[in-house]
Design an enzyme around this catalytic site. Structure first.
Site, PDB file in Angstrom:
ATOM      1  N   THR A 125      42.107  30.871  38.480  1.00 49.20           N
ATOM      2  CA  THR A 125      42.994  29.918  39.131  1.00 49.20           C
ATOM      3  C   THR A 125      43.698  29.163  38.016  1.00 49.20           C
ATOM      4  O   THR A 125      43.293  29.254  36.868  1.00 49.20           O
ATOM      5  CB  THR A 125      42.138  28.956  39.988  1.00 49.20           C
ATOM      6  OG1 THR A 125      41.429  29.700  40.969  1.00 49.20           O
ATOM      7  CG2 THR A 125      42.972  27.891  40.673  1.00 49.20           C
ATOM      8  N   SER A 168      38.703  28.497  51.111  1.00 47.07           N
ATOM      9  CA  SER A 168      39.319  28.608  49.790  1.00 47.07           C
ATOM     10  C   SER A 168      38.635  27.709  48.781  1.00 47.07           C
ATOM     11  O   SER A 168      38.299  26.553  49.076  1.00 47.07           O
ATOM     12  CB  SER A 168      40.803  28.247  49.868  1.00 47.07           C
ATOM     13  OG  SER A 168      41.418  28.345  48.597  1.00 47.07           O
ATOM     14  N   THR A 169      38.439  28.240  47.578  1.00 49.62           N
ATOM     15  CA  THR A 169      37.905  27.432  46.484  1.00 49.62           C
ATOM     16  C   THR A 169      38.939  26.479  45.900  1.00 49.62           C
ATOM     17  O   THR A 169      38.595  25.568  45.146  1.00 49.62           O
ATOM     18  CB  THR A 169      37.394  28.348  45.359  1.00 49.62           C
ATOM     19  OG1 THR A 169      38.432  29.253  44.982  1.00 49.62           O
ATOM     20  CG2 THR A 169      36.175  29.145  45.817  1.00 49.62           C
TER      21      THR A 169
END
Length: 530
Positions: free
Chosen positions: A342, A403-404
């Site tokens: 991410t 979702s992270t």
């Protein structure tokens, strides 16, 4: 220990991103009079070219945006939905959702449409100007960084399995090396089309090529899935910590876990003498385990299930259960392993507008699938869905996966004080908490807070169970005390990539006339101001 780099201070604007070229490009946008949103879009698009292992237009995004003129905080959900023809039965033969390959790319990429909404409401400069650096780097080529070269080598088998990915990230089957030139001409053209025709080009036109490539390889997304998708504005969620207001994204983001950890810690007295001590680490670890238990019980798409947010974020819940968790280090929680690649972008401009943008492909290189026609590397966020019908995150048509991704913003006296975030699935709420506590409880500047030793509780892919890792710069006596309490601590070197790569900006205010920016030595980012 002396910091690897000084805290960046400037008066008119600040950008902190996960790659030096992205920070530089975004800073140019601020200097040209762009809004913080403009700079964030520029940074995100550039990162998708120079750090494609972490981010790209084939992934998702979440935003927190503070508008100084209206004094309002907005939240934006750019998380894609599962294809509307995709059900549990689609994976009956496999028995699992594949982690890589065309059948793992089952959610629509939401990032580009989130750019559209953010730019329409706040942007000042034309989209073509914001995307110009990414178009240039994709077409002319960008030097392969050390991190990118290592990730390509680590994922070479997955990349080689897809003709499109192999044609971009491998040189005749060989992994690109540090200093090689990475060319992405098809992606350059797609970005140029978005710049000239608008973000919906991605969903109306580029999607035809993407879907055709996937369908030829047993993929499941349809053109209608892309055309029907739209990002959406949502209401941020918050809690109070040490006299500050802390904001996060609502579900399906795991932002609620970050706020619950703070609720737990708010009942623990921490002084500057506790920095890097056993009391701090023990409280931190137990807070994480406690919050993750509730997160994994409830987190999903709120359109598909009722999530008792008001109860979960009520400080009374933490107060009721804190002593039991603090009293027994053996109390634990086994997390489901999650992806970790991410990127987080922090931006503040001269007017006091502030942005926290988190964007991701989920795994490193996402699904490891690149459509040759568009150069788009697709995410595998949907592989986090469960096939268990009783699981809150069970797959369903049109559903967003838990979702992270999470984006943090701290307010003091009604105005933004700090924008902060990090890369890494399980890492995100933990590293964000590390930054908050080290700044608010221990009085560190943002760069010192970022470089301080971190701990990580949870599972990454390949772990058979949850682990507890602590970086080796933590005091040895603290580690010894944690083990004596019953914590199975493993020490790892510093800086350690599994701890995430964080970025943060502290805004101007009564505490300082300057913006203060920090970026993580665990990655390749920098903070730049002017």
């Amino acid at each position: 220990m002396r910091n690897t780099r000084p805290v960046c201070m400037a008066e008119r604007g600040m950008v902190a991103s996960a790659h030096y070229l992205a920070s530089s490009a975004a800073l140019d946008i601020l200097k040209a009079g762009g809004h913080a949103v403009d700079a964030a879009i520029c940074a995100a698009s550039t990162l998708g070219v120079v750090a494609p292992q972490m981010v790209g237009i084939g992934g998702d995004a979440f935003w927190l945006i503070y508008d100084a003129r209206s004094k309002t905080l907005s939240a934006l959900n750019g998380s894609g939905q599962c294809g509307r023809e995709i059900t549990r039965e689609c994976f009956a033969d496999e028995g699992v959702i594949p982690q890589r390959g065309p059948r793992s790319a089952i959610t629509v990429p939401g990032a580009v449409d989130s750019w559209r909404l953010a730019h329409a409401r706040f942007g000042r400069l034309p989209m073509a100007q914001l995307l110009e650096p990414s178009i240039h780097y994709a077409r002319a080529g960008v030097p392969v960084s050390g991190d990118l070269a290592q990730w390509i080598q680590d994922d070479i088998a997955h990349l080689a399995a897809d003709p499109g990915a192999a044609s971009v990230f491998l040189d005749g089957g060989r992994a690109w090396q540090t200093g090689d030139r990475l060319l992405q001409p098809a992606l350059a053209q797609t970005l140029e089309n978005i710049a000239q025709r608008g973000p919906r080009h991605f969903y109306d036109d580029a999607a035809r090529s993407i879907v055709h490539y996937l369908r030829d390889r047993a993929g499941l997304l349809s053109h209608a899935d892309f055309q029907q998708y739209q990002a959406c504005w949502v209401d941020p969620i918050s809690t109070r910590y040490r006299g500050y207001d802390v904001f996060q994204l609502p579900p399906p983001s795991q932002g609620m876990a970050g706020l619950m950890i703070l609720n737990f810690l708010s009942g623990v007295r921490l002084s500057r003498d506790d920095a890097d001590g056993a009391k701090y680490y023990h409280s931190f670890i137990q807070a994480v385990k406690w919050a993750f238990g509730y997160r994994d019980r409830y987190l999903t798409d709120p359109a598909f299930a009722s999530i008792p947010l008001s109860r979960l974020l009520d400080r009374a819940l933490a107060a009721q259960e804190r002593d039991r968790w603090l009293g027994d280090a053996r109390l634990t929680h086994q997390s489901r392993p999650s992806g970790s690649d991410t990127t987080f972008i922090s931006v503040a401009d001269a007017e006091g507008n502030a942005v926290g943008l988190v964007q991701s492909l989920y795994y490193d290189f996402g699904a490891c699938v690149v459509d040759p026609g568009t150069g788009v590397l697709l995410q595998n966020r949907g592989s986090f869905f469960s096939l268990d019908p009783a699981h809150p995150n069970v797959i369903a048509p049109g559903k967003q996966s838990a979702s992270t991704l999470m984006s943090g913003m701290v307010f003091k006296d009604g105005a933004p004080y700090m924008v902060y975030g990090t890369q890494g699935g399980e890492v995100q709420p933990q590293t964000q908490t590390s930054l908050i506590t080290r700044v608010l409880d221990f009085g560190m500047d943002v760069q010192t807070a970022i470089e301080a030793p971190r701990l990580l509780y949870g599972r990454s892919w390949g772990d058979s169970a949850s682990k507890l890792l602590v970086e080796s710069t933590a005091p040895g006596e603290a580690v010894t005390a944690l083990r004596a309490m019953g914590h199975p601590v493993e020490t790892v070197g510093w800086p350690h990539m599994r701890m995430g790569t964080a970025q943060a900006v502290r805004l101007r205010g009564a505490w300082s006339p300057f913006f203060e920016g920090g970026a993580d030595p665990r990655g390749e980012g920098v903070a730049l101001g002017y």
